[in-house]
Write a protein that holds these residues in place. Sequence first.
Motif, PDB file in Angstrom:
ATOM      1  N   LEU A  78       0.848  -1.190   0.000  1.00 17.77           N
ATOM      2  CA  LEU A  78       0.000   0.000   0.000  1.00 17.77           C
ATOM      3  C   LEU A  78       0.885   1.241   0.000  1.00 17.77           C
ATOM      4  O   LEU A  78       2.015   1.211   0.486  1.00 17.77           O
ATOM      5  N   HIS A  79       0.361   2.352  -0.533  1.00 10.96           N
ATOM      6  CA  HIS A  79       1.147   3.599  -0.560  1.00 10.96           C
ATOM      7  C   HIS A  79       1.570   4.014   0.838  1.00 10.96           C
ATOM      8  O   HIS A  79       2.690   4.485   1.056  1.00 10.96           O
ATOM      9  N   ILE A  80       0.660   3.805   1.784  1.00 15.39           N
ATOM     10  CA  ILE A  80       0.976   4.236   3.153  1.00 15.39           C
ATOM     11  C   ILE A  80       2.066   3.385   3.792  1.00 15.39           C
ATOM     12  O   ILE A  80       2.545   3.688   4.877  1.00 15.39           O
ATOM     13  N   TRP A  81       2.446   2.281   3.136  1.00 14.44           N
ATOM     14  CA  TRP A  81       3.513   1.437   3.695  1.00 14.44           C
ATOM     15  C   TRP A  81       4.890   1.863   3.200  1.00 14.44           C
ATOM     16  O   TRP A  81       5.912   1.506   3.794  1.00 14.44           O
ATOM     17  N   GLU A  82       4.909   2.617   2.102  1.00 15.93           N
ATOM     18  CA  GLU A  82       6.185   2.902   1.456  1.00 15.93           C
ATOM     19  C   GLU A  82       7.123   3.711   2.348  1.00 15.93           C
ATOM     20  O   GLU A  82       6.707   4.658   3.018  1.00 15.93           O
ATOM     21  N   GLY A  83       8.384   3.333   2.376  1.00 16.26           N
ATOM     22  CA  GLY A  83       9.380   4.061   3.158  1.00 16.26           C
ATOM     23  C   GLY A  83       9.442   3.594   4.608  1.00 16.26           C
ATOM     24  O   GLY A  83      10.306   4.003   5.373  1.00 16.26           O
ATOM     25  N   LYS A  84       8.538   2.715   5.009  1.00 14.76           N
ATOM     26  CA  LYS A  84       8.541   2.229   6.390  1.00 14.76           C
ATOM     27  C   LYS A  84       9.244   0.876   6.482  1.00 14.76           C
ATOM     28  O   LYS A  84       9.294   0.113   5.518  1.00 14.76           O
TER      29      LYS A  84
ATOM     30  N   VAL B 273      10.044  -1.138   3.040  1.00 15.80           N
ATOM     31  CA  VAL B 273       9.142  -1.428   1.925  1.00 15.80           C
ATOM     32  C   VAL B 273       9.217  -0.280   0.919  1.00 15.80           C
ATOM     33  O   VAL B 273       9.031   0.886   1.279  1.00 15.80           O
ATOM     34  N   ARG B 274       9.500  -0.597  -0.337  1.00 12.32           N
ATOM     35  CA  ARG B 274       9.621   0.439  -1.367  1.00 12.32           C
ATOM     36  C   ARG B 274       8.383   0.468  -2.254  1.00 12.32           C
ATOM     37  O   ARG B 274       7.623  -0.503  -2.332  1.00 12.32           O
ATOM     38  N   SER B 275       8.217   1.579  -2.934  1.00 11.65           N
ATOM     39  CA  SER B 275       7.099   1.711  -3.868  1.00 11.65           C
ATOM     40  C   SER B 275       7.193   0.602  -4.913  1.00 11.65           C
ATOM     41  O   SER B 275       8.259   0.347  -5.451  1.00 11.65           O
ATOM     42  N   GLY B 276       6.091  -0.066  -5.182  1.00 11.69           N
ATOM     43  CA  GLY B 276       6.083  -1.125  -6.191  1.00 11.69           C
ATOM     44  C   GLY B 276       6.451  -2.486  -5.650  1.00 11.69           C
ATOM     45  O   GLY B 276       6.340  -3.496  -6.354  1.00 11.69           O
ATOM     46  N   ASP B 277       6.895  -2.555  -4.383  1.00 22.65           N
ATOM     47  CA  ASP B 277       7.223  -3.853  -3.790  1.00 22.65           C
ATOM     48  C   ASP B 277       5.966  -4.702  -3.657  1.00 22.65           C
ATOM     49  O   ASP B 277       4.859  -4.183  -3.494  1.00 22.65           O
TER      50      ASP B 277
ATOM     51  N   LEU C 291       9.553  -3.009   8.144  1.00 22.42           N
ATOM     52  CA  LEU C 291       8.565  -4.031   8.515  1.00 22.42           C
ATOM     53  C   LEU C 291       8.208  -3.861   9.992  1.00 22.42           C
ATOM     54  O   LEU C 291       7.061  -4.033  10.398  1.00 22.42           O
ATOM     55  N   GLU C 292       9.222  -3.481  10.786  1.00 23.74           N
ATOM     56  CA  GLU C 292       8.985  -3.296  12.217  1.00 23.74           C
ATOM     57  C   GLU C 292       7.990  -2.158  12.449  1.00 23.74           C
ATOM     58  O   GLU C 292       7.073  -2.268  13.255  1.00 23.74           O
ATOM     59  N   GLN C 293       8.175  -1.057  11.702  1.00 25.49           N
ATOM     60  CA  GLN C 293       7.247   0.072  11.846  1.00 25.49           C
ATOM     61  C   GLN C 293       5.843  -0.304  11.378  1.00 25.49           C
ATOM     62  O   GLN C 293       4.844   0.078  11.957  1.00 25.49           O
ATOM     63  N   LEU C 294       5.768  -1.068  10.294  1.00 26.79           N
ATOM     64  CA  LEU C 294       4.459  -1.442   9.760  1.00 26.79           C
ATOM     65  C   LEU C 294       3.724  -2.380  10.714  1.00 26.79           C
ATOM     66  O   LEU C 294       2.512  -2.317  10.853  1.00 26.79           O
ATOM     67  N   ASN C 295       4.509  -3.256  11.368  1.00 24.81           N
ATOM     68  CA  ASN C 295       3.938  -4.170  12.366  1.00 24.81           C
ATOM     69  C   ASN C 295       2.640  -4.825  11.879  1.00 24.81           C
ATOM     70  O   ASN C 295       1.610  -4.805  12.555  1.00 24.81           O
TER      71      ASN C 295
ATOM     72  N   LEU D 249      -7.973  -2.795   0.380  1.00 18.69           N
ATOM     73  CA  LEU D 249      -7.275  -1.522   0.591  1.00 18.69           C
ATOM     74  C   LEU D 249      -6.317  -1.214  -0.560  1.00 18.69           C
ATOM     75  O   LEU D 249      -6.100  -0.060  -0.916  1.00 18.69           O
ATOM     76  N   SER D 250      -5.741  -2.283  -1.155  1.00 20.28           N
ATOM     77  CA  SER D 250      -4.735  -2.034  -2.193  1.00 20.28           C
ATOM     78  C   SER D 250      -5.368  -1.709  -3.544  1.00 20.28           C
ATOM     79  O   SER D 250      -4.694  -1.677  -4.553  1.00 20.28           O
ATOM     80  N   ARG D 251      -6.680  -1.515  -3.601  1.00 21.91           N
ATOM     81  CA  ARG D 251      -7.276  -1.152  -4.899  1.00 21.91           C
ATOM     82  C   ARG D 251      -7.943   0.204  -4.896  1.00 21.91           C
ATOM     83  O   ARG D 251      -8.120   0.822  -3.886  1.00 21.91           O
TER      84      ARG D 251
END
Lengths: 217, 217
Positions: free
Chosen positions: A154-160, A194-198, A162-166, A215-217
Amino acid sequence: EKQFAVLGLGRFGEALAITLSELGCNVVVVDKDEEKIQNIANLVTYAVQADVTDINALKSIGLKNVDAVVVSITSDINSSIMGIVNAQELGISEIYGKANNAQHEKVLLKLGVKKVFSPERDMGERVAHNLFSGDFIDILELDTNHSIVEVESLHIWEGKTLEQLNLREKHGLNVIAIRTLDVLNASPVASDIVRSGDKLIVMGENRSINEINKLSR
Amino acid sequence: EKQFAVLGLGRFGEALAITLSELGCNVVVVDKDEEKIQNIANLVTYAVQADVTDINALKSIGLKNVDAVVVSITSDINSSIMGIVNAQELGISEIYGKANNAQHEKVLLKLGVKKVFSPERDMGERVAHNLFSGDFIDILELDTNHSIVEVESLHIWEGKTLEQLNLREKHGLNVIAIRTLDVLNASPVASDIVRSGDKLIVMGENRSINEINKLSR
Ligand SMILES: Nc1ncnc2c1ncn2[C@@H]1O[C@H](COP(=O)(O)OP(=O)(O)OP(=O)(O)O)[C@@H](O)[C@H]1O
Ligand SMILES: Nc1ncnc2c1ncn2[C@@H]1O[C@H](COP(=O)(O)OP(=O)(O)OP(=O)(O)O)[C@@H](O)[C@H]1O
């Protein structure tokens, strides 16, 4: 090294025979249609025009020496059944069959066929689920409630990280791999970003997975 | 809420239409065979006897209001193509088709069909791989070298903890879940003990997975 026989060169039987051959197996194919036999002759070990209801024809082909037989004839149920019974008469115990419908499938199982294939019905059901959920994602069902699936990040995951995303805490999802472009990271760690497009390969309850998919759509 | 139309009630089309209906979708089905239409009438939203090559018949059915169409006719390639072209003429952009062979598939893709289904060929190829490897295990391919698969625990693993087994070090395999009888442990920890009859869901390189599969037989 296993020897196979495929009786009936419909689309299923033909693909099966040719793929087994490509994998290096010995494959004998039988069909009553001369043209089909000629077209496949140099792609398999041995292609013979014969009627599977004729046990002598099958015997003279050397079917007795085969380890497993697949009977892939469905439009003529009698041929399907006779093909199976004849193979059993020739002492072959590992027999598979393609079924035309549920009733045909019941008969094949009663005859002792090891596994019955219904490709059209199976894919019809699978495609219905794909069209309903809006995607054609490969899913591995672990049990009725858990699956493994690949999701777009998801866009909101990018740059975070895995620990932060939890995701385990928030969604009950275990991230077991991350795909970046075409490179697979099969041992993700808490600090991985997590990067954009991952794409994330996650394991969890189906309910959580469907939530993420929406959510991803 | 998406509206679907299925043109052609072969085994694939029928399973698709009925499953979509069971999932709660609106499904219109079309077939020239009166008997098939009567048999499915109370299982779908709306079943109509018509020839898909007749655009006026499709228009009067209300096909214009449908979001996605699946054309599941293969024995008559002209009907398959006309069904798709007519659906496009009626303004439907999301169209899927079942193909009879590679050539038919090419034509469908050229016509702009979103996805083409070849259930018999696909399952023929998959079954060939299963017969060759000797099992019908569900595999999720992560990429050309990595997969997720469920394996029977080896006898030499029984009574040991995951930490003791250290499959990651020894075989490059990540144990992501353990199935004991029908209970799934989706968060395995180092101290978990592998019991007789347990199935381990592992992720790793295909070579390692094949190795383990051979050992477990
Ligand atoms: N008695 C028989 N002996 C030998 N071959 C037969 C016999 N009956 C049918 N066949 C062959 O079986 C093949 C498969 O026919 P069938 O119409 O059942 O296929 P199908 O189920 O539509 O196949 P698919 O869906 O896999 O394309 C045909 O090539 C046909 O010539
Ligand atoms: N022009 C047409 N208009 C409407 N229905 C048609 C037309 N042509 C064929 N059909 C129907 O399409 C259905 C599927 O026929 P077909 O023989 O192509 O199936 P098939 O590919 O063998 O199907 P499956 O493999 O899924 O069982 C049949 O029920 C047939 O009546």
